[in-house]
Design an enzyme around this catalytic site. Structure first.
Site, short mmCIF file in Angstrom:
data_model
loop_
_atom_site.label_atom_id
_atom_site.label_comp_id
_atom_site.label_asym_id
_atom_site.label_seq_id
_atom_site.Cartn_x
_atom_site.Cartn_y
_atom_site.Cartn_z
N GLU A 200 0.84 -1.20 0.00
CA GLU A 200 0.00 0.00 0.00
C GLU A 200 0.88 1.25 0.00
O GLU A 200 0.41 2.34 0.30
CB GLU A 200 -0.98 0.00 1.16
CG GLU A 200 -0.40 -0.19 2.54
CD GLU A 200 -1.48 -0.31 3.61
OE1 GLU A 200 -2.11 0.72 3.91
OE2 GLU A 200 -1.68 -1.42 4.14
N CYS B 66 -3.42 -3.85 4.30
CA CYS B 66 -2.43 -4.78 4.83
C CYS B 66 -2.69 -6.23 4.44
O CYS B 66 -1.93 -7.12 4.84
CB CYS B 66 -2.37 -4.65 6.35
SG CYS B 66 -1.87 -3.01 6.91
N HIS C 92 -1.66 -10.29 12.03
CA HIS C 92 -1.19 -9.01 11.51
C HIS C 92 -1.03 -8.07 12.70
O HIS C 92 -1.95 -7.92 13.51
CB HIS C 92 -2.21 -8.45 10.51
CG HIS C 92 -2.02 -7.00 10.22
ND1 HIS C 92 -0.84 -6.50 9.71
CD2 HIS C 92 -2.85 -5.93 10.39
CE1 HIS C 92 -0.95 -5.18 9.57
NE2 HIS C 92 -2.15 -4.82 9.98
#
Length: 387
Positions: A79, A111, A233
């Site tokens: 990103e 993400c 994450h």
């Protein structure tokens, strides 16, 4: 036929900010950052490091150990894209002199990008078992100086080789996905820094984890105690801890201790590097493999989350002897070679990095020999060089 991760390469820039220094500069209690957020250090990218250069450097960590002629696919998740049209993967492909027949492109969903790339690579190798695929996640997390999200910044890249009969980690069939069109985090085209609704994003993350984890266990007819570890994450490590606490609710003491202990192992790199967006989950995987004592065929659950929002829970198993494929000493040297920045230095580097250098200006890197860097633009074409 097993398909999965055969090599993992990690890169982070050669500068960092200490969270205690940042807390003092922002008139905050250091424990708010160290414990409340769960961060100790934050890697900082200067103007010569971007998503492309970091992706090249991460891939170089294992490049000479693999059969380069077998690569058939290169997918780049980011990103922090450097061009609105051209894929970041093409710059990597050129730098590493991959053959022209390699299929290559870039994917984006906050993400979640590297997970999307990994699943594409897995399916590619299943259809073409004689070929391999490289997937890269590379990002610079920028929220701005003296903003609420400042402490959750970072920079780095993970590159992975996906192949049949992998030597590190095999991917299991099936997944549980969940998505909604929401605005918890986003970065419009006219902004160099992200916009985020922090508390809302945290709640969405936890809600999506609860949904995907429960659905996945139902699909597989598995239970929480079947997992050796669950990794996440990590935009900041405390967020993963909150999810892990939900995972172990009402579990027996042995399961709770195992999953909490292995979460501690999985957060070590993230705690000292910061948020690297698409690659954060896989930095957690690398950290787990390097810091935990995992038996062969240990079942590991992975929770991937990309704001906006897309989440997925999937799993894999460790391969007997996976430790031989890791470069633990190399990763520690990568971290220890970083130079600590003063807050004044960090703020100057951050501010300069928000803008492209004037066209024709040649940038010089202070990275160590062998690393690639962004050297500026010539006639508005990005130039990358090796130190």
């Amino acid at each position: 036929m097993q398909v999965g991760i055969d090599q993992i390469g990690f890169y982070t820039p050669n500068k960092y900010v200490d969270m205690v220094d940042l807390a003092h500069a922002r008139n905050q209690d250091p424990n708010k950052f160290l414990i409340g957020i769960g961060q100790a250090k934050m890697s900082v990218a200067d103007q010569t490091q971007d998503a492309v250069s970091m992706g090249i450097n991460a891939t170089l960590r294992y490049w000479n150990k693999i059969d380069q002629d077998k690569i058939g696919l290169l997918v780049f998740g980011t990103e922090s894209s450097v061009d609105q049209s051209k894929s970041a993967s093409l710059f990597v492909k050129t730098a590493l002199k991959m053959k022209p027949q390699v299929r290559t492109f870039e994917v984006k969903e906050a993400c979640f990008g590297l997970t999307a790339g990994l699943m594409i690579a897995r399916d590619f190798v299943r259809v073409h078992p004689e070929q391999t695929a490289i997937v890269i996640g590379s990002d610079i997390a920028r929220y701005g100086i003296n903003t609420p999200g400042e402490v959750t910044q970072g920079a780095g890249s993970i590159s992975m080789l996906v192949k049949a009969e992998p030597r590190i980690f095999s991917l299991n069939d099936g997944h549980s996905a969940y998505s909604e069109d929401i605005n918890d985090f986003w970065r419009p085209n006219n902004r160099a820094t992200a916009l985020v609704e922090g508390k809302y994003s945290t709640q969405v993350y936890l809600d999506f984890f609860t949904k995907t984890f429960a659905t996945y266990k139902e699909q597989k007819n598995w239970h929480t105690q079947d997992f050796s570890s669950i990794i996440y994450h990590l935009p900041f490590t405390k967020q993963g801890l909150k999810a892990n606490r939900l995972a172990v609710e009402n579990e027996d003491e042995e399961t709770t201790k195992r999953l909490m202990d292995n979460f501690e192992s999985s957060k070590q790199l993230g705690m000292n590097v910061g948020n690297i967006y698409t690659a954060s989950l896989y930095m957690s995987l690398l950290s787990l493999l390097e810091n935990a004592k995992l038996a062969p065929n240990s079942l590991i659950g992975l929770f991937s989350y990309g704001s906006g929002a897309m989440a997925e829970f999937f799993s894999g198993n460790t391969i007997d002897g996976y430790e031989k494929q890791l470069d633990i000493d190399g990763d520690q040297k990568l971290l220890s070679r970083r130079r600590k920045l003063s807050i004044e230095e960090y703020e100057r580097i951050f501010t300069v990095g928000l803008d492209l250098p004037e066209d024709g200006i040649v940038l010089e890197s202070d990275e160590s020999a062998g690393n690639w860097y962004f050297a500026g633009t010539e006639n508005n074409v990005r130039i990358y060089k090796q130190k």
